[in-house]
Write a protein that holds these residues in place. Sequence first.
Motif, PDB file in Angstrom:
ATOM      1  N   THR A  47       0.667  -1.271  -0.076  1.00  0.00           N
ATOM      2  CA  THR A  47       0.015   0.174  -0.036  1.00  0.00           C
ATOM      3  C   THR A  47       0.791   1.395  -0.056  1.00  0.00           C
ATOM      4  O   THR A  47       0.507   2.156  -0.807  1.00  0.00           O
ATOM      5  N   PRO A  48       1.883   1.261   0.929  1.00  0.00           N
ATOM      6  CA  PRO A  48       2.891   2.627   0.829  1.00  0.00           C
ATOM      7  C   PRO A  48       3.330   2.809  -0.354  1.00  0.00           C
ATOM      8  O   PRO A  48       3.983   3.960  -0.798  1.00  0.00           O
ATOM      9  N   GLU A  93      -7.640   0.510   4.999  1.00  0.00           N
ATOM     10  CA  GLU A  93      -7.842   1.496   6.013  1.00  0.00           C
ATOM     11  C   GLU A  93      -6.863   1.521   7.154  1.00  0.00           C
ATOM     12  O   GLU A  93      -6.013   2.419   7.659  1.00  0.00           O
ATOM     13  N   PHE A  94      -6.609   0.153   7.634  1.00  0.00           N
ATOM     14  CA  PHE A  94      -5.750  -0.165   8.714  1.00  0.00           C
ATOM     15  C   PHE A  94      -4.161   0.275   8.418  1.00  0.00           C
ATOM     16  O   PHE A  94      -3.525   1.042   9.293  1.00  0.00           O
ATOM     17  N   VAL A  95      -3.664   0.094   7.107  1.00  0.00           N
ATOM     18  CA  VAL A  95      -2.644   0.582   6.859  1.00  0.00           C
ATOM     19  C   VAL A  95      -2.432   1.996   5.984  1.00  0.00           C
ATOM     20  O   VAL A  95      -1.452   2.103   5.250  1.00  0.00           O
ATOM     21  N   GLY A  96      -3.297   2.406   6.271  1.00  0.00           N
ATOM     22  CA  GLY A  96      -3.409   4.078   5.559  1.00  0.00           C
ATOM     23  C   GLY A  96      -3.559   4.361   4.100  1.00  0.00           C
ATOM     24  O   GLY A  96      -3.179   5.231   3.585  1.00  0.00           O
ATOM     25  N   ALA A  97      -4.216   3.301   3.634  1.00  0.00           N
ATOM     26  CA  ALA A  97      -4.496   3.270   2.075  1.00  0.00           C
ATOM     27  C   ALA A  97      -5.418   4.402   1.690  1.00  0.00           C
ATOM     28  O   ALA A  97      -6.302   4.589   2.583  1.00  0.00           O
ATOM     29  N   GLN A  98      -5.260   5.169   0.737  1.00  0.00           N
ATOM     30  CA  GLN A  98      -6.031   6.231   0.259  1.00  0.00           C
ATOM     31  C   GLN A  98      -6.888   5.238  -0.926  1.00  0.00           C
ATOM     32  O   GLN A  98      -6.556   5.077  -1.773  1.00  0.00           O
ATOM     33  N   LEU A  99      -8.397   5.343  -0.614  1.00  0.00           N
ATOM     34  CA  LEU A  99      -9.156   4.413  -1.594  1.00  0.00           C
ATOM     35  C   LEU A  99      -9.462   5.462  -2.710  1.00  0.00           C
ATOM     36  O   LEU A  99     -10.400   6.271  -2.487  1.00  0.00           O
ATOM     37  N   LEU A 100      -9.105   5.168  -3.780  1.00  0.00           N
ATOM     38  CA  LEU A 100      -9.525   5.837  -4.866  1.00  0.00           C
ATOM     39  C   LEU A 100     -10.953   5.498  -5.510  1.00  0.00           C
ATOM     40  O   LEU A 100     -11.692   6.368  -6.110  1.00  0.00           O
ATOM     41  N   GLY A 101     -11.388   4.124  -5.342  1.00  0.00           N
ATOM     42  CA  GLY A 101     -12.716   3.762  -5.559  1.00  0.00           C
ATOM     43  C   GLY A 101     -12.629   2.150  -5.673  1.00  0.00           C
ATOM     44  O   GLY A 101     -11.678   1.493  -5.571  1.00  0.00           O
ATOM     45  N   ALA A 102     -13.940   1.801  -5.715  1.00  0.00           N
ATOM     46  CA  ALA A 102     -14.207   0.347  -5.883  1.00  0.00           C
ATOM     47  C   ALA A 102     -14.848   0.036  -7.024  1.00  0.00           C
ATOM     48  O   ALA A 102     -15.665   0.825  -7.424  1.00  0.00           O
ATOM     49  N   VAL A 103     -14.529  -1.122  -7.751  1.00  0.00           N
ATOM     50  CA  VAL A 103     -14.996  -1.613  -9.219  1.00  0.00           C
ATOM     51  C   VAL A 103     -15.967  -2.853  -8.932  1.00  0.00           C
ATOM     52  O   VAL A 103     -15.412  -3.694  -8.326  1.00  0.00           O
ATOM     53  N   LEU A 104     -17.269  -2.602  -9.320  1.00  0.00           N
ATOM     54  CA  LEU A 104     -18.180  -3.687  -9.128  1.00  0.00           C
ATOM     55  C   LEU A 104     -17.988  -4.573 -10.591  1.00  0.00           C
ATOM     56  O   LEU A 104     -18.337  -3.987 -11.473  1.00  0.00           O
ATOM     57  N   ASN A 105     -17.221  -5.663 -10.596  1.00  0.00           N
ATOM     58  CA  ASN A 105     -17.042  -6.221 -11.696  1.00  0.00           C
ATOM     59  C   ASN A 105     -17.943  -7.222 -12.058  1.00  0.00           C
ATOM     60  O   ASN A 105     -18.536  -7.833 -11.299  1.00  0.00           O
TER      61      ASN A 105
END
Length: 223
Positions: free
Chosen positions: A169-170, A197-209
């Motif tokens: 993630t970093p 989130e625990f490792v500080g990830a910046q979630l840009l989005g989620a893809v429903l595939n």
Amino acid sequence: MPTTLKWPLITKQNPKSLIAESYKGLRTNIDFSRLDARVKSIMVTSAALGEGKSTTVANLAIAYAETGRSVLIVDGDLRNPAMHKIFNVSNDKGLSNVLFNTAELEKNIQQSRTMNLSVLTSGPVPPNPSEILGSRQMEALMDEVKSQYDLVILDTPPILPFTDAQVATPLCDGVVLVIKAGGESRKDIAKAMSSLEFVGAQLLGAVLNQANRKTLASAYHEQ
């Protein structure tokens, strides 16, 4: 993304299709996800196996390359690599060789058939993938390629069964989480997001595939 893909690289093979437009929409959403700076590196992972993350990586990379930006895919899924199969290139040497200093980075980055898009395949699968992704050598490699390309997309293993994605993630500006429609439960998806989130990830989005209209309608009406 709607339905199962007929071709892995549908963004290139059928650029006017609704599926290709979905990937272009994802590109646009990522570009507008951060107002402070342009996203230079993206990690793509999934909650579980078989969610379609590698197909998402490949088509998203093509969507970006078609805008004229130089794009590099790094196959960091050192457990079940797929980029050499998707792009039909050699995997005799790749990321693992470079990190173990048995091959030069520049000589192992391969050009795809899409202009502006290059691929660094995984190379031979090592016995300790998570340790490799979390190494200083991997951090240095990512810093180097980020200085050479407009965008670097890192494909990583699923987050629930493995720690690799959390470790990696970093290395990137943000994360895209791929979710297969009708696949993992909400509880497992929430667990995957919590792990990021625990490792500080910046979630840009989620893809429903692999979603179809019936699936989307069910999700809409579900309470």
